[in-house]
Design a protein around this motif. Structure first.
Motif, PDB file in Angstrom:
ATOM      1  N   THR A 127       4.481  10.536  -6.277  1.00 18.38           N
ATOM      2  CA  THR A 127       5.717  10.612  -7.076  1.00 18.38           C
ATOM      3  C   THR A 127       5.610  11.169  -8.265  1.00 18.38           C
ATOM      4  OG1 THR A 127       6.982   9.097  -5.941  1.00 18.38           O
ATOM      5  CG2 THR A 127       8.067   9.747  -7.950  1.00 18.38           C
ATOM      6  N   THR A 128       4.394  10.528  -9.118  1.00 21.04           N
ATOM      7  CA  THR A 128       3.709  10.726 -10.439  1.00 21.04           C
ATOM      8  C   THR A 128       3.314  12.239 -10.501  1.00 21.04           C
ATOM      9  OG1 THR A 128       3.455   8.324 -10.734  1.00 21.04           O
ATOM     10  CG2 THR A 128       2.356   9.965 -12.400  1.00 21.04           C
TER      11      THR A 128
ATOM     12  N   ALA B 156       3.963  14.511  -8.450  1.00 18.99           N
ATOM     13  CA  ALA B 156       5.038  15.592  -8.000  1.00 18.99           C
ATOM     14  C   ALA B 156       6.016  15.741  -9.429  1.00 18.99           C
ATOM     15  CB  ALA B 156       6.182  15.033  -7.167  1.00 18.99           C
ATOM     16  N   ILE B 157       6.123  14.818 -10.397  1.00 19.88           N
ATOM     17  CA  ILE B 157       6.713  14.791 -11.636  1.00 19.88           C
ATOM     18  C   ILE B 157       5.927  15.626 -12.474  1.00 19.88           C
ATOM     19  CG2 ILE B 157       7.808  13.511 -13.617  1.00 19.88           C
ATOM     20  CD1 ILE B 157       8.400  11.338 -11.700  1.00 19.88           C
ATOM     21  N   VAL B 158       4.568  15.330 -12.682  1.00 17.19           N
ATOM     22  CA  VAL B 158       3.792  16.079 -13.613  1.00 17.19           C
ATOM     23  C   VAL B 158       3.783  17.398 -13.152  1.00 17.19           C
ATOM     24  CG1 VAL B 158       1.151  16.356 -14.193  1.00 17.19           C
ATOM     25  CG2 VAL B 158       2.414  13.943 -14.016  1.00 17.19           C
ATOM     26  N   ASN B 159       3.513  17.796 -11.617  1.00 21.49           N
ATOM     27  CA  ASN B 159       3.616  19.118 -11.230  1.00 21.49           C
ATOM     28  C   ASN B 159       4.879  20.004 -11.574  1.00 21.49           C
ATOM     29  OD1 ASN B 159       0.830  19.167 -10.187  1.00 21.49           O
ATOM     30  ND2 ASN B 159       1.653  18.239  -8.328  1.00 21.49           N
ATOM     31  N   TYR B 160       6.062  19.181 -11.532  1.00 20.02           N
ATOM     32  CA  TYR B 160       7.255  19.909 -11.581  1.00 20.02           C
ATOM     33  C   TYR B 160       7.411  20.108 -13.266  1.00 20.02           C
ATOM     34  CZ  TYR B 160      12.363  20.508 -12.251  1.00 20.02           C
ATOM     35  OH  TYR B 160      13.628  20.654 -12.872  1.00 20.02           O
ATOM     36  N   ARG B 161       6.894  19.476 -14.279  1.00 17.89           N
ATOM     37  CA  ARG B 161       6.861  19.623 -15.521  1.00 17.89           C
ATOM     38  C   ARG B 161       6.063  20.901 -15.953  1.00 17.89           C
ATOM     39  NH1 ARG B 161       7.652  13.788 -18.630  1.00 17.89           N
ATOM     40  NH2 ARG B 161       9.588  13.348 -17.677  1.00 17.89           N
TER      41      ARG B 161
ATOM     42  N   THR C  38      -4.284  14.626  -7.907  1.00 20.10           N
ATOM     43  CA  THR C  38      -3.938  14.525  -6.279  1.00 20.10           C
ATOM     44  C   THR C  38      -5.240  13.923  -5.824  1.00 20.10           C
ATOM     45  OG1 THR C  38      -2.904  16.354  -6.406  1.00 20.10           O
ATOM     46  CG2 THR C  38      -3.946  15.879  -4.145  1.00 20.10           C
ATOM     47  N   VAL C  39      -6.786  14.056  -6.390  1.00 17.04           N
ATOM     48  CA  VAL C  39      -7.816  13.556  -6.163  1.00 17.04           C
ATOM     49  C   VAL C  39      -7.678  12.149  -6.072  1.00 17.04           C
ATOM     50  CG1 VAL C  39     -10.381  13.354  -6.491  1.00 17.04           C
ATOM     51  CG2 VAL C  39      -9.128  15.542  -6.390  1.00 17.04           C
TER      52      VAL C  39
ATOM     53  N   GLY D 213       0.733  -1.200  -0.118  1.00 16.54           N
ATOM     54  CA  GLY D 213       0.001   0.206  -0.004  1.00 16.54           C
ATOM     55  C   GLY D 213       0.665   1.383   0.036  1.00 16.54           C
ATOM     56  N   PHE D 214       1.854   1.284   0.872  1.00 22.34           N
ATOM     57  CA  PHE D 214       2.973   2.511   0.829  1.00 22.34           C
ATOM     58  C   PHE D 214       3.347   2.683  -0.440  1.00 22.34           C
ATOM     59  CE2 PHE D 214       2.615   1.863   5.737  1.00 22.34           C
ATOM     60  CZ  PHE D 214       2.130   3.086   6.011  1.00 22.34           C
ATOM     61  N   VAL D 215       3.787   1.620  -1.402  1.00 17.71           N
ATOM     62  CA  VAL D 215       4.686   1.647  -2.332  1.00 17.71           C
ATOM     63  C   VAL D 215       3.620   1.980  -3.429  1.00 17.71           C
ATOM     64  CG1 VAL D 215       5.417   0.353  -4.184  1.00 17.71           C
ATOM     65  CG2 VAL D 215       6.278  -0.355  -2.325  1.00 17.71           C
ATOM     66  N   LEU D 216       2.214   1.786  -3.581  1.00 14.90           N
ATOM     67  CA  LEU D 216       1.462   2.212  -4.692  1.00 14.90           C
ATOM     68  C   LEU D 216       1.152   3.665  -4.049  1.00 14.90           C
ATOM     69  CD1 LEU D 216      -0.850   1.920  -6.552  1.00 14.90           C
ATOM     70  CD2 LEU D 216      -2.486   1.040  -4.769  1.00 14.90           C
ATOM     71  N   ILE D 217       0.860   4.124  -3.005  1.00 10.96           N
ATOM     72  CA  ILE D 217       0.701   5.543  -2.673  1.00 10.96           C
ATOM     73  C   ILE D 217       1.944   6.497  -2.989  1.00 10.96           C
ATOM     74  CG2 ILE D 217       0.142   7.208  -0.490  1.00 10.96           C
ATOM     75  CD1 ILE D 217      -1.466   5.027   0.372  1.00 10.96           C
ATOM     76  N   SER D 218       3.079   5.792  -2.836  1.00 13.11           N
ATOM     77  CA  SER D 218       4.287   6.598  -3.085  1.00 13.11           C
ATOM     78  C   SER D 218       4.444   6.822  -4.388  1.00 13.11           C
ATOM     79  CB  SER D 218       5.602   5.851  -2.574  1.00 13.11           C
ATOM     80  OG  SER D 218       5.470   5.852  -0.859  1.00 13.11           O
ATOM     81  N   PHE D 219       4.296   6.005  -5.369  1.00 12.09           N
ATOM     82  CA  PHE D 219       4.113   5.788  -6.700  1.00 12.09           C
ATOM     83  C   PHE D 219       3.354   7.024  -7.219  1.00 12.09           C
ATOM     84  CE2 PHE D 219       2.520   4.684 -10.622  1.00 12.09           C
ATOM     85  CZ  PHE D 219       3.740   4.703 -11.752  1.00 12.09           C
ATOM     86  N   LEU D 220       2.049   6.925  -6.711  1.00 12.95           N
ATOM     87  CA  LEU D 220       1.065   8.043  -7.120  1.00 12.95           C
ATOM     88  C   LEU D 220       1.552   9.430  -6.918  1.00 12.95           C
ATOM     89  CD1 LEU D 220      -2.154   6.129  -6.309  1.00 12.95           C
ATOM     90  CD2 LEU D 220      -1.217   6.516  -8.528  1.00 12.95           C
TER      91      LEU D 220
END
Length: 497
Positions: free
Chosen positions: A19-20, A22-27, A199-200, A10-17
C-alpha cells in the motif's frame, strides 16, 4: 501464537508495504503526468503558432502575387488563410490563458495582423480589383492609390514586426519546454528509483516472512507425511509428538487418532481374515467330504447291483455323480473367487505367447476347433497364475458354449498408451445385448446347467482379477456371428490398499 495469527500478521505487513509503495507511486506519477501534460500542451502551442505563421505568410504571398500579376488565382491561399487565422488566434490565446506574458505577445501579433490586413492588404486588393475592371492594361503597383504603402515598405515593416514577436514567443516556449522536459526526465528517474527500491524492500520482507511461515508449516506437515508413510508400511502404532498448540496440532491429534483407529481396524481385520481362512478350510474339507461320500455310495450301488441294476437307475446314479462334480466345482470356484486379492502372488514378467500355448495345451480343444494367435505377443507384468486364469476361462467358454462341433477362436493384441488390450473372439452363437452385463455376475449362465456343465463363476473370476489390476473388460456380440471379450491389462501395477 496461533498459526492463523502469524499468517494474518504476515499478510497485514506485506499489504501495508505494498500500500505504501502504491501511494508513493501514485504521488510520483502525478508529477510525471503533470510534466507530461505541460510538455504536450507546449508542443500543441508551438504547432498552433507555426500553423498561424504559415497562414499569415500565405495571406502575404497571395496578396503580393495578385498585386504583381492581377491574377485572382493568387488570392485563393489568401482567403483560405484569412478564414483560418481567427480560429488559430483564439486557440493560441486559449492555450496561453495561464501565461500572461505570452498571451500579451499573442495579442500584439493579432493587433499587428489586423492592422496589416485592414490598413494595407484589403485597401490594395480593392484598388487592384477596380483597376482590373476599368482597364485591361496592367499599370503596376505604383499607379494604385495606396501603392506607396508597398513602395515605402510599410507592409513589410508590419510583417517583420510580427516575425520578431513570433520568434520571441517561440523562443520562450522552447526554453520553458526544455525546462519541463528536464523536470519530466528527473521525475521519471525518481519514480523508477523510489518505486524499485520500495518494491525490492517489500518483496524481500515478503520473501523472508513467507520463508519463515513455509518452514514452520513444512516441518510440521513433513512429520504428518512421515506418519502417513509409516502407516502405509504397516507401522500403525506410530504417533506424532506436537506441542505447538495451534491448528496443525489439532490435525496431528486427528492423525494420531486415525493411526490408532487403523491399528484397531487392521487388528480386527486380521482376526476376521483368520476366521475366513478357517471357514474356507471348513467349506473345502467338510462340504467336499459328504460329496465324495455320495459319489462313492453311487459307485458302490452300481458295483453291488451289477447287471441287475435297471437302466433308469444307472441313469439316476450317473446324474447324481454329475451333480456332485458340479457342486464340487462350484465350491472350488467360490473359494477361488474369495482368494483373489487375499493371497500374495509373485509378480513378474509374463510371456503371453508362451502362456497361451500352455493354456491351449491344458484345455486340449476338440479336433474341430482351431485357436489362432498373433505372430508376436507382448511380455507383460503381473502374476502368471491370474493371467492364466483369465485366458483359460475366456478360451474354455468360447469352446464350451459353441453351437457347432467345429469353430475358430482368435486372440488379438493392441498396445495402448498405458495398457495392453487383448481380445478373445469366437464365431459361436453370440450373446444378446441384454445379457452382456449379466454374464459377469456370480452363478449366472445363459444355458441350462444340464445342457452345458458350468458353475457360473468363471467370468466373475475374470472380471474381479482384471478390475483389481485397474483394467476393464467388455463384451461385443452379434447373434449368429460370434462374440468378442476384450480386456485391458495395465502396464503399471496398482498399489494395493
Amino acid at each position: 501464537m496461533n498459526l492463523t495469527t502469524k499468517l494474518f500478521a504476515g499478510f497485514v505487513l506485506i499489504s501495508f508495504l505494498f500500500t505504501t509503495v502504491a501511494i508513493v507511486n501514485y504521488r510520483l506519477s502525478e508529477d510525471v503526468i503533470s510534466n507530461s501534460a505541460f510538455v504536450s500542451d507546449s508542443q500543441n502551442i508551438t504547432r498552433t503558432s507555426a500553423s498561424l505563421q504559415r497562414s499569415i505568410i500565405d495571406m502575404e504571398t497571395g496578396m503580393r502575387g495578385y498585386l504583381l500579376t492581377g491574377n485572382r488565382t493568387f488570392l485563393d491561399p489568401y482567403f483560405s488563410a484569412a478564414a483560418l487565422i481567427p480560429g488559430q488566434f483564439d486557440l493560441l490565446k486559449k492555450l496561453m490563458k495561464d501565461n500572461p506574458d505570452q498571451l500579451k505577445r499573442v495579442k500584439e501579433i493579432e493587433d499587428l495582423h489586423r492592422k496589416w490586413r485592414d490598413e494595407f492588404a484589403v485597401l490594395l486588393i480593392e484598388e487592384k480589383d477596380k483597376e482590373n475592371k476599368t482597364s485591361d492594361l496592367y499599370r503596376g503597383i505604383q499607379k494604385l492609390e495606396h501603392g506607396f504603402l508597398v513602395l515605402n515598405e510599410e507592409g513589410k515593416r508590419i510583417t517583420d514586426q510580427m516575425r520578431i514577436y513570433f520568434k520571441d514567443f517561440n523562443s520562450i516556449e522552447y526554453k520553458v519546454r526544455e525546462a519541463r522536459n528536464a523536470r519530466l526526465a528527473e521525475s521519471i528517474a525518481d519514480t523508477r528509483r523510489i518505486s524499485t527500491t520500495l518494491t525490492v524492500i517489500s518483496v524481500m520482507l515478503g520473501l523472508v516472512w513467507a520463508y519463515y511461515i513455509t518452514r514452520l508449516i513444512s516441518r510440521r506437515i513433513l512429520k504428518m507425511v512421515n506418519l502417513a508413510d509409516r502407516i502405509s508400511h504397516g507401522e500403525y502404532k506410530t504417533q506424532i509428538e506436537d506441542d505447538a498448540n495451534d491448528e496443525l496440532t489439532r490435525l496431528s491429534e486427528s492423525l494420531n487418532r486415525m493411526a490408532s483407529t487403523i491399528d484397531n481396524t487392521f487388528t480386527e481385520l486380521d482376526s476376521k481374515n483368520k476366521e475366513l481362512d478357517q471357514f474356507a478350510y471348513v467349506v473345502s474339507h467338510d462340504l467336499k467330504a459328504p460329496l465324495r461320500g455320495i459319489e462313492n455310495a453311487s459307485r458302490w450301488v452300481e458295483e453291488d447291483m451289477g447287471k441287475e441294476l435297471p437302466s433308469h437307475i444307472q441313469e439316476y446314479l450317473l446324474m447324481m455323480r454329475v451333480r456332485v462334480h458340479r457342486m464340487e466345482n462350484l465350491i472350488n470356484g467360490i473359494l477361488a473367487l474369495a482368494r483373489i486379492g487375499r493371497s500374495h502372488l509373485e509378480e513378474g514378467m509374463v510371456d503371453v505367447q508362451a502362456l497361451l500355448f500352455e493354456v491351449i495345451d491344458m484345455l486340449n480343444p476338440p479336433q474341430g476347433f482351431k485357436v489362432h494367435l498373433p505372430e508376436r505377443l507382448p511380455v507383460v507384468q503381473g502374476a502368471k497364475v491370474e493371467l492364466q486364469q483369465v485366458f483359460s476361462n475366456l478360451l474354455s467358454n468360447a469352446i464350451k458354449y459353441h453351437h457347432r462341433e467345429h469353430g475358430n477362436v482368435t486372440v488379438t493384441h493392441q498396445q495402448l498408451e498405458d495398457a495392453h488390450e487383448f481380445s478373445v473372439i469366437d464365431d459361436g452363437p453370440g450373446i444378446e445385448e441384454e445379457y452382456h452385463d449379466r454374464i459377469f455376475v456370480l452363478f449366472q449362465t445363459l444355458q441350462e446347467r444340464d445342457a452345458v456343465e458350468s458353475t457360473g463363476v468363471g467370468l466373475a473370476i475374470v472380471k474381479k482379477i482384471i478390475e483389481r489390476r485397474g483394467g476393464t473388460i467388455k463384451v461385443t456380440s452379434t447373434l449368429g456371428k460370434g462374440s468378442a471379450f476384450t480386456f485391458t491389462w495395465p502396464t503399471r501395477v496398482l498399489e494395493e490398499a
